[in-house]
Design an enzyme around this catalytic site. Structure first.
Site, PDB file in Angstrom:
ATOM      1  N   ARG A   1       0.821  -1.217   0.000  1.00 26.96           N
ATOM      2  CA  ARG A   1       0.000   0.000   0.000  1.00 26.96           C
ATOM      3  C   ARG A   1       0.855   1.267   0.000  1.00 26.96           C
ATOM      4  NH1 ARG A   1      -4.888  -1.864   4.004  1.00 26.96           N
ATOM      5  NH2 ARG A   1      -6.420  -2.248   2.367  1.00 26.96           N
TER       6      ARG A   1
ATOM      7  N   LYS B 154     -15.051 -15.204   6.480  1.00 27.32           N
ATOM      8  CA  LYS B 154     -16.481 -15.120   6.778  1.00 27.32           C
ATOM      9  C   LYS B 154     -17.381 -14.946   5.558  1.00 27.32           C
ATOM     10  CE  LYS B 154     -16.379 -12.909  11.309  1.00 27.32           C
ATOM     11  NZ  LYS B 154     -16.550 -11.526  11.792  1.00 27.32           N
TER      12      LYS B 154
ATOM     13  N   GLY C 142      -6.334  -6.285   0.373  1.00 25.07           N
ATOM     14  CA  GLY C 142      -6.078  -6.818   1.712  1.00 25.07           C
ATOM     15  C   GLY C 142      -5.285  -8.109   1.705  1.00 25.07           C
TER      16      GLY C 142
ATOM     17  N   GLY D 183     -12.294  -4.168   1.351  1.00 21.51           N
ATOM     18  CA  GLY D 183     -13.682  -3.765   1.600  1.00 21.51           C
ATOM     19  C   GLY D 183     -14.189  -2.805   0.536  1.00 21.51           C
TER      20      GLY D 183
HETATM   21  C1  3PG Z   1      -8.350  -1.804   5.173  1.00 26.78           C
HETATM   22  O1  3PG Z   1      -7.313  -2.275   5.629  1.00 26.78           O
HETATM   23  O2  3PG Z   1      -9.301  -2.522   4.838  1.00 26.78           O
HETATM   24  C2  3PG Z   1      -8.434  -0.338   4.932  1.00 26.78           C
HETATM   25  O3  3PG Z   1      -7.251   0.315   5.266  1.00 26.78           O
HETATM   26  C3  3PG Z   1      -9.606   0.208   5.701  1.00 26.78           C
HETATM   27  O4  3PG Z   1      -9.443  -0.042   7.054  1.00 26.78           O
HETATM   28  P1  3PG Z   1     -10.733  -0.203   7.975  1.00 26.78           P
HETATM   29  O5  3PG Z   1     -11.409  -1.464   7.515  1.00 26.78           O
HETATM   30  O6  3PG Z   1     -10.216  -0.289   9.371  1.00 26.78           O
HETATM   31  O7  3PG Z   1     -11.594   1.005   7.743  1.00 26.78           O
END
Ligand code: 3PG
Ligand code: MG
Length: 402
Positions: free
Chosen positions: A35, A200, A359, A383
């Site tokens: 990232r 999940k 992620g 996400g």
């Molecule tokens: C992540 O790692 O999914 C992003 O940096 C967002 O982080 P968060 O899910 O804690 O908002």
């Protein structure tokens, strides 16, 4: 610099850049800097144009107060190495240290503010509280560039509210990510195959719902697969299970059958009697997915399934993959994830579009030694890309359109 042209000449201006620098740490050691690397081009372009670049970012989920283990200090050091220039680190976000660091910037220099989530206003659900914090952030800059793709699904002060307070533009990383996601959504080249894993089912409901209408095949592995196997009537031993999602999984299997979408579940799994940890040497055993012993827990898809998944991906022209197939951090349970990653590289070689969605899966392909260039795109947002594919509105994107 095309992306930022709406901001006019940025030379001499203080530009606040929201990046997603949320990287995995082992103590203060960064274990995957993907990232940070992805954030460099936008920061570099602004600095090269003479802006005074003020980067704001989060790390982990601190509860609105400073905590050493969530400090961005190690990230500032790594960012400096990658930029080949000093990064001035502010030990607070909007306080005296931040103001002093920003005041000290010359044209073309870069600063990083401490973890924005050390302030309760950042993630507050209260518009006024978030707004008050966004006012303080905005006071540090003349313009805002939104480049933290991994957080654009969050309605948070440094993502959303600050854009309402400053002239703003979309950063190059966010633009590139959205461009790829659009290719997955608007007339994807077929066959379109989606691979989902991770722990999940409940995190993936929206995306499964949406993709059942769009994809040709859905391959499922990872911890979430055991809820599907149980929904088919199989015992899953001590494997991860979300009992409250069994009906939902049954409904998905039914819907897939009716609509001609193929859902492929593993026919074999790698199990052990305990989750890998500490001193204990893993004892992997391959069993049929419909014969998981009562004392075993599934930790990866099996070798036959790895081959099945690769075969199902062989003719794909578009692939989206989110979530590892197993506990890839442990060598004995990494083969399923490796098989899927390898199959994606072949799709790329054949001229198709392969997208690794954020992620854990992004970290997995790097940890397993794959060349990033072997994939069409490795997203920085888990996400965020899932919510885009669910068809949800992303607050951090919509706010830029106003
Ligand atoms: C992540 O790692 O999914 C992003 O940096 C967002 O982080 P968060 O899910 O804690 O908002
Ligand atoms: Mg997240």
């Amino acid at each position: 610099m095309g992306e930022y042209s709406s901001l006019g000449d940025v030379a001499g201006k203080r530009v606040l850049v929201r990046s997603d620098l949320n990287v995995p740490l082992d103590g203060t050691t960064i274990t995957d800097d993907g990232r940070i690397r992805a954030s460099v081009p936008t920061i570099q372009a602004l600095a090269a144009a003479g802006a005074r670049v003020v980067v704001t970012a989060h790390l982990g989920r601190p509860k609105g107060a400073p905590e050493d283990r969530y400090s961005l200090a190690p990230v500032a050091a790594r960012l400096g190495e990658l930029l080949g220039a000093d990064v001035a680190f502010a030990t607070d976000t909007v306080g005296d240290a931040a103001r002093a660091v920003v005041d000290g910037l010359a044209d073309g220099e870069v600063a990083l503010l401490e973890n924005v989530r050390f302030n309760p206003g950042e993630t507050s659900k209260d518009d006024a509280e978030r707004g008050a914090f966004a006012d303080q952030l905005a006071a540090l800059a003349d313009a805002f560039v939104s480049d933290g793709f991994g957080v654009v699904h969050r309605k948070q002060a440094s993502v959303y509210d600050v854009a309402q307070r400053l002239p703003h533009a979309m950063g190059g990383l966010v633009a590139a990510e959205i461009d790829v996601l659009r290719r997955l959504t608007v007339e994807p080249e077929r066959p379109y195959v989606v691979v989902l894993g991770g722990s999940k089912v409940s995190d993936k409901l929206g995306v499964i719902d949406n993709l059942l209408a769009k994809a040709d095949k859905l391959l499922i592995g990872g911890g979430m697969v055991f809820t599907f196997l149980k929904a088919q009537g199989h015992e899953v031993g001590k494997s991860l299970l979300e009992d409250d999602q069994l009906d939902t999984c049954r409904a998905y299997l039914q819907r897939a059958e009716e609509s001609g979408v193929q859902i492929l579940l593993p026919g074999d799994v790698v199990v052990d009697t305990a989750f890998p940890s500490g001193e204990r040497t893993p004892e992997p055993t391959v069993v049929a997915a419909d014969a998981i012993p009562a004392d075993a827990l599934g930790l990866d898809i099996g070798p036959a399934s790895g081959a099945d998944f690769a075969a199902a991906l062989a003719d794909a022209r578009t692939v989206f993959w989110n979530g590892p197939m197993g506990v890839f951090e442990v060598a004995q349970f990494a083969d399923g994830t490796r098989a899927v990653a390898d199959a994606l590289t072949k799709v790329t070689e054949a001229g198709g579009l392969s997208v690794v969605g954020g992620g854990d899966s992004a970290a997995a392909v790097r940890a397993l030694g794959f060349d990033e260039a072997a994939f069409g795109h490795i997203s920085t947002g888990g996400g965020a890309s899932l919510e885009y594919l669910e068809g949800k509105e992303l607050p951090g994107i919509t706010v830029l359109e106003d």
